[in-house]
Design an enzyme around this catalytic site. Structure first.
Site, PDB file in Angstrom:
ATOM      1  N   CYS A   1      -0.312   7.466   1.865  1.00 18.29           N
ATOM      2  CA  CYS A   1      -0.575   6.629   3.031  1.00 18.29           C
ATOM      3  C   CYS A   1      -1.796   7.213   3.743  1.00 18.29           C
ATOM      4  CB  CYS A   1       0.627   6.594   3.980  1.00 18.29           C
ATOM      5  SG  CYS A   1       0.259   5.620   5.433  1.00 18.29           S
TER       6      CYS A   1
ATOM      7  N   THR B   1      -4.051   2.190  -0.133  1.00 19.10           N
ATOM      8  CA  THR B   1      -5.167   1.594   0.618  1.00 19.10           C
ATOM      9  C   THR B   1      -6.286   2.610   0.900  1.00 19.10           C
ATOM     10  OG1 THR B   1      -3.931   2.068   2.622  1.00 19.10           O
ATOM     11  CG2 THR B   1      -3.736  -0.154   1.740  1.00 19.10           C
TER      12      THR B   1
HETATM   13  O1  RRO Z   1       3.215   2.206   6.634  1.00 21.48           O
HETATM   14  C1  RRO Z   1       1.967   2.235   6.501  1.00 21.48           C
HETATM   15  O2  RRO Z   1       1.224   2.242   7.487  1.00 21.48           O
HETATM   16  C2  RRO Z   1       1.330   2.307   5.188  1.00 21.48           C
HETATM   17  C3  RRO Z   1       1.800   3.040   4.114  1.00 21.48           C
HETATM   18 BR1  RRO Z   1       3.398   3.936   4.145  1.00 21.48          BR
HETATM   19  C4  RRO Z   1       1.038   3.151   2.920  1.00 21.48           C
HETATM   20  O3  RRO Z   1       1.393   3.811   1.943  1.00 21.48           O
HETATM   21  N1  RRO Z   1      -0.153   2.500   2.888  1.00 21.48           N
HETATM   22  C5  RRO Z   1      -0.598   1.765   3.906  1.00 21.48           C
HETATM   23  O4  RRO Z   1      -1.683   1.185   3.810  1.00 21.48           O
HETATM   24  N2  RRO Z   1       0.140   1.676   5.057  1.00 21.48           N
END
Ligand code: RRO
Length: 301
Positions: free
Chosen positions: A130, A192
């Site tokens: 993340c 991402t």
């Molecule tokens: O929850 C998030 O903000 C989030 C996660 Br866990 C992730 O792995 N990738 C992302 O873009 N957002």
């Protein structure tokens, strides 16, 4: 005449097809994940879950930009004690569910993963990637931690362990190698891309967390490059993720080396019909190109 064989095997688990739901989109209740599976997905992936409940970041948590979607949800999650009931229901319906796991220590990942296994997950996907939750993004940027955390989970569960990698590193293939060395059964690439947006009238960052992760069409070429580099470096399967919105994108990622692909942001724009659309296009393409099985095109580029 029967069409091409779309079944794929990853970490010893057979999936009916290689077009899967990406973690983070529609992955919190059994009912919604059932709809995703009934729409054609080869497997469903939960939103990342940890040991405890988490509320996530303040709004705005999602903003549309011209080339994709920017999010900083901040890992909102009911915790594994709640989510495992949803996983059990899915298992009861015969739906292959992969639980995406996060934590801050190896023991936490191991504990959540073994609870997911008990609930009936066919595999776990370790979220080390993340881009905007400090402890989680740090793990994925360090090969030594990726190896250590992966091994801790491998020692705790018998189901396959997938490791989801971040593109926010200078050498993703070397990180994938460390996941493989830690015992990972597959790697998923990519999460991402770290990004941000600023509102020119308030003169402030738009997201509540200021920084977030970019998904959607803009990141597909990054995903293709990452999958290509990882495929050359490791012997375990790669699951491609990032900007898939058509059967052509799925084929492109598979030619780069992905054994399966995940669809995330595009579900928001195109609805659940996207799974059938991609599967039909993929089958027609394979037939036209003379392939009998989807696995024959993996890594051909
Ligand atoms: O929850 C998030 O903000 C989030 C996660 Br866990 C992730 O792995 N990738 C992302 O873009 N957002």
């Amino acid at each position: 005449m029967a069409g091409p064989d779309l079944k794929v095997r990853i970490g010893g688990v057979e999936f009916r097809n290689p077009v899967m739901q990406a973690a983070g989109i529609l992955g919190t209740t059994a009912g919604v994940m059932r709809r995703v599976y009934e729409a054609g997905a080869g497997a469903v992936f939960t939103k990342s879950v940890g040991l405890e409940e988490r509320f996530g970041y303040p709004n705005p948590t999602v903003v549309e930009v011209e080339c994709g979607l920017l999010n900083a949800m901040g890992l909102p999650s009911p915790g594994i004690s709640e989510l495992r009931e949803e996983v059990s229901k899915l298992r009861g319906w015969g739906i292959p569910v992969v639980v995406s796991v996060f934590g801050s220590r190896p023991e936490e990942y191991a504990k959540v993963s073994s609870m997911a296994e008990e609930a009936g997950a066919v595999a776990v996907e370790l979220n080390f990637s993340c881009p905007h939750v400090g402890e989680v993004s740090l793990i994925g940027q360090r090969g030594d931690l990726v190896e250590e955390f992966t091994r801790a989970v491998k020692d705790a569960v018998d189901i396959p362990v997938f490791v989801k990698l971040t593109p926010n590193v200078s050498d993703i293939a070397s990180i994938a190698l460390r996941a493989e060395r830690g015992g990972a059964d597959a790697v998923t690439a990519i999460n991402t891309v770290r990004a941000m947006a600023i509102d020119i009238w308030t003169m402030r960052p738009i997201l509540g967390n200021r920084l977030g992760g970019l998904s959607g069409p803009a990141i597909k070429p990054i995903a293709v490059r990452c999958v290509y580099e990882i495929y050359e470096a490791v012997d375990i399967p790669v699951i491609g993720c990032g900007g898939v919105k058509s059967w052509m994108d799925a084929v492109e990622l598979m030619l780069a080396g992905a054994s399966a692909v995940q669809v995330g942001t595009a579900i928001m724009y195109r609805g659940l019909g996207i799974f059938e659309e991609i599967l039909e296009g993929l089958s027609t393409y394979l037939g036209r190109m003379g392939f009998r099985s989807v696995s024959e095109i993996v890594g051909l580029a």
